[in-house]
Write an enzyme that holds these catalytic residues in place. Structure first.
Site, PDB file in Angstrom:
ATOM      1  N   GLU A 303       0.826  -1.209   0.000  1.00 46.04           N
ATOM      2  CA  GLU A 303       0.000   0.000   0.000  1.00 46.04           C
ATOM      3  C   GLU A 303       0.860   1.260   0.000  1.00 46.04           C
ATOM      4  O   GLU A 303       0.532   2.255  -0.648  1.00 46.04           O
ATOM      5  CB  GLU A 303      -0.950  -0.007   1.194  1.00 46.04           C
ATOM      6  N   HIS A 389      -5.509  -6.112 -11.225  1.00 46.74           N
ATOM      7  CA  HIS A 389      -5.079  -7.054 -10.194  1.00 46.74           C
ATOM      8  C   HIS A 389      -4.769  -8.435 -10.758  1.00 46.74           C
ATOM      9  O   HIS A 389      -4.403  -9.337 -10.003  1.00 46.74           O
ATOM     10  CB  HIS A 389      -6.150  -7.179  -9.106  1.00 46.74           C
TER      11      HIS A 389
END
Length: 753
Positions: A303, A389
């Protein structure tokens, strides 16, 4: 700059920019900083950087400047009047007696349009904790802005136990008897503490999805494991970036790092909320699909890298740009937490040893390894914005190859190259090939003068060629279409030798037991030529060569003339056994099965046959496989009983007990089902191949059917929006059946709201 003064909206660049700093780095590059002035008066916050390569060519310009202010630099109030105004404001706001005050003229703007001549005044109080920087309007005496100059010292050491039971040393901040989960020990810290500038601040969402508050502890021993996770992880992450690539926080300008735990209720995700929020958010997981998300160091770093990417290249979050964005996050995570698995500490807690993604073997997570397997999805939320993804695994594997294969760079050195590419050469619209080119340019910047540069460059090219991005040094990854012939012969000991007549390609190949698998780029997708051969006692019986694409469509084949037919079947992941079967309905002798495994063995892999004893009743028989690569006569598998084979499959029993299979009929038709993405949070695509007529059903863990699709036949795709069904997050099973196949093809899918 004089040449482009009108374009820059600067009247006289030669006079308005004065040299502030001139340095050279270890690469021979020169970096020059200029401060902007107007009629000799500094413009606050206006500085530009010009970067030149060793040959004197400018390759980068950054910083900020303003159009020529064009205001009078003659103040209407005196310096003493300005100081008096600042001191009065300082005393009125609780300041201790003034010890010293310094002043100079400056031009101030908060928006780049409204310029004001100000007295810039620095006040030092008798208390060491009192110090302020004032900007006083030099025409009216009004206080326009002020900043603290004191660097407070309030950090204190603490500790706590994280989500995995490990005791961690923490940096806390003590204020009036309260201990805040705030790390103010980094170089970026700018006091006062109450402003939270340049700190690492852990926050608590309190199981909401919008409101958060600063995490606190009544003592230096922190009791909340999620607080400990984030406080420790992000302190380490800051040091990791600062030490490895010299980056000062995610924006490289010392921006506060804000994290937040306990997001939502049983929330199975983590994310970077940029824009005006700038906070890293972590759910607690539901305990089944995910544990406490903050407990994964690699996810925390993943992140953080998103924020780094946003602040540097700003890769747009869709299609290849978005997949490259995601790839950078996994790459950074794999260096910070040095293994090739992502999320292994939190993914499916009841199932040990698995992970969310496997960078070195993407097929284990049903993700593509090469451009041949690139998944084209709609550029919308249902399509994961073009599969960001999913396709991320392709550049990730190229990074792995740079480390595991030639040039055998360390993870840290490889990341330095990718980081320089990201921060120096990539733009917001860079795709995979741009990423490759940027990596090569960055590598040359760092290693271009090294005696090993040729080997390093070649290794990097080969790493990208492995995933079919550009040419390798030996021609790997070529877009040329292969049209050559197979040539084979046998020696006196019946050992097989294979050759390829291929004018433009030298394909890679690996031996597996008695078979050889060649991977050949062709026509924009991967095809594999797989050799099968069987023995009848000591005599060579027959041989089949089949070339299949990843959808099991036969592209070409060559067979030694006889009456037998061979089929090649790929499992859905590279950890499945690769299986060939001799099929001949008129053959009165034995059937033979040849298997071998690609990748690491998974316990309880077996091959499944559906057999018919001639009475019309069918049953499924399983045979557990070893990993040596042998031939199995069916008479041995079934104790001499005679059966007709109705269908066969590659099957893997994973540790979760989930059965996933694909069945092939004698006609060559395939009963198969695939599902992506999984996990998914809204829409999933179910791609099916159903001989005859059939249906697909979705069932929960209790066996209850929650959705079904009937009247299906042939090849097709269904897009199912699970959010319309009001279903809870969880594990579901998608199953395809056919009226002419007495078996079921099943896929496990994970729905995350």
């Amino acid at each position: 700059m004089d040449r482009y003064s009108s374009l820059l909206n600067v009247k006289n660049p030669r006079q308005e920019f004065v040299l502030a700093k001139n340095t050279s780095d270890e690469f021979g590059f020169t970096h020059i900083k200029f401060n902007q002035v107007w009629q000799g008066i500094p413009v606050w916050g206006a500085q530009i950087g010009i970067h030149l390569k060793s040959n004197g060519v400018i390759y980068y310009v950054n910083g900020s400047y303003y159009p020529s202010p064009e205001i009078s630099v003659q103040p209407k109030i005196s310096e003493q009047e300005g100081i008096h105004s600042a001191e009065q404001h300082y005393i009125d706001n609780g300041g201790s007696p003034v010890k010293n005050a310094k002043s100079d003229l400056m031009i101030y703007t908060s928006d780049g349009k409204d310029f004001k001549l100000v007295w810039h005044i620095v006040i030092t109080g008798e208390k060491l904790t009192d110090g302020w920087e004032y900007f006083v309007d030099a025409n009216s005496g009004e206080i326009i802005y002020r900043l603290p100059t004191i660097r407070y010292d309030g950090p204190i050491d603490g500790s706590g136990t994280d989500s995995h039971g490990t005791t961690r040393n923490l940096h806390l901040y003590q204020s009036e008897g309260t201990y805040y989960l705030v790390d103010a020990t980094k170089a970026m810290y700018s006091p006062p503490f109450t402003e939270l500038n340049g700190v690492i601040a852990t926050n608590d969402f309190g199981h909401t999805e919008g409101t958060f508050s600063l995490a606190t502890s009544p003592s230096t021993t922190v009791s909340d494991p999620a607080y400990v996770d984030l406080s420790y992880a992000y302190s380490e992450i800051y040091d990791f970036y600062y030490d490895l690539v010299g980056r000062n926080s995610w924006d490289n300008e010392g921006m506060t790092i804000r994290t937040g735990c306990h997001f939502g209720s049983n929330y199975n995700n983590a994310f970077w909320a940029g824009g005006d929020n700038n906070i890293f958010c972590f759910g607690d997981g539901d305990g089944t699909h995910f544990g406490v998300i903050s407990g994964a160091f690699d996810v925390c770093c993943h992140e953080f890298q998103h924020a780094v990417t946003e602040a540097s290249a700003g890769l747009i979050y869709h299609n290849q740009q978005g997949a490259l964005n995601e790839a950078y996050s996994d790459i950074a995570a794999s260096v910070f937490d040095p293994d090739w698995m992502i999320g292994e500490d939190i993914y499916t807690p009841p199932i040990p040893g698995d992970a969310l993604r496997y960078m070195d073997d993407p097929h284990r997570a049903d993700m593509p390894a090469t451009m041949a397997e690139f998944v084209y999805l709609p550029d919308n939320a249902e399509g994961d914005w073009g599969g960001v993804h999913i396709n991320m695994s392709i550049p990730c594997l190229a990074f792995v190859k740079m480390v595991d294969d030639e040039p055998h760079l360390s993870r840290e050195d490889a990341y330095r190259i990718w980081y320089r590419s990201l921060t120096t050469y990539l733009t917001n619209s860079s795709d995979f090939m741009d990423g490759r080119d940027g990596v090569l340019r960055a590598a040359e910047d760092i290693y271009g003068t090294s005696p090993d540069w040729d080997d390093i460059e070649c290794g990097i090219k080969d790493a990208f060629a492995y995933v079919q991005l550009g040419e390798g040094c030996e021609g790997h990854g070529s877009d040329s279409v292969w049209t050559g012939d197979f040539i084979y012969y046998w020696n006196d000991d019946a050992e097989a030798y294979y050759y390829l007549n291929m004018p433009e390609l030298d394909p890679s190949f690996e031996a597996y037991g008695y078979g050889v698998r060649f991977t050949i780029p062709s026509g924009g997708y991967n095809v594999s030529a797989v050799f099968f051969f069987i023995y009848d006692v000591w005599t060579l019986y027959d041989m089949y060569v089949g070339i299949y694409d990843t959808s099991l469509t036969a592209v070409a084949n060559t067979t030694i003339p006889n009456d037998d037919i061979w089929y090649a079947v790929y499992g859905d992941t590279m950890s499945y056994p690769l299986l060939g079967i001799n099929w001949n309905s008129e053959y009165s002798g034995d059937f033979y099965v040849f298997t071998w495994l690609i990748g690491d063995p998974i316990y309880d892999d077996y091959v499944s046959f559906v057999v018919d004893d001639g009475t019309g009743s069918s049953e499924e028989r399983n045979y557990y496989l070893d990993y040596e690569g042998y031939f199995y006569p069916l008479s041995e598998l079934y104790g001499g009983e005679e059966y007709n084979i109705v269908a066969f499959a590659c099957v893997t029993h994973r540790e979760s007990g989930v059965e996933e299979s694909a069945y092939l009929l004698p006609s060559g038709e395939l009963l198969d089902l695939s599902a992506y993405p999984s996990p998914f949070n809204s829409t999933i695509r179910l791609s099916y191949s159903i001989p005859g007529d059939g249906e697909i059903s979705i069932k929960d863990l209790s066996g209850r059917t929650v959705k079904s699709f009937s009247s299906l036949s042939g090849d097709g795709v269904i897009e199912w929006d699970a959010s319309d069904e009001n279903l809870p997050s969880g594990i579901y099973f998608a199953s395809a059946v056919s009226d002419i196949v007495p078996v079921v093809a099943t896929r496990k899918i994970i729905f995350l709201k």
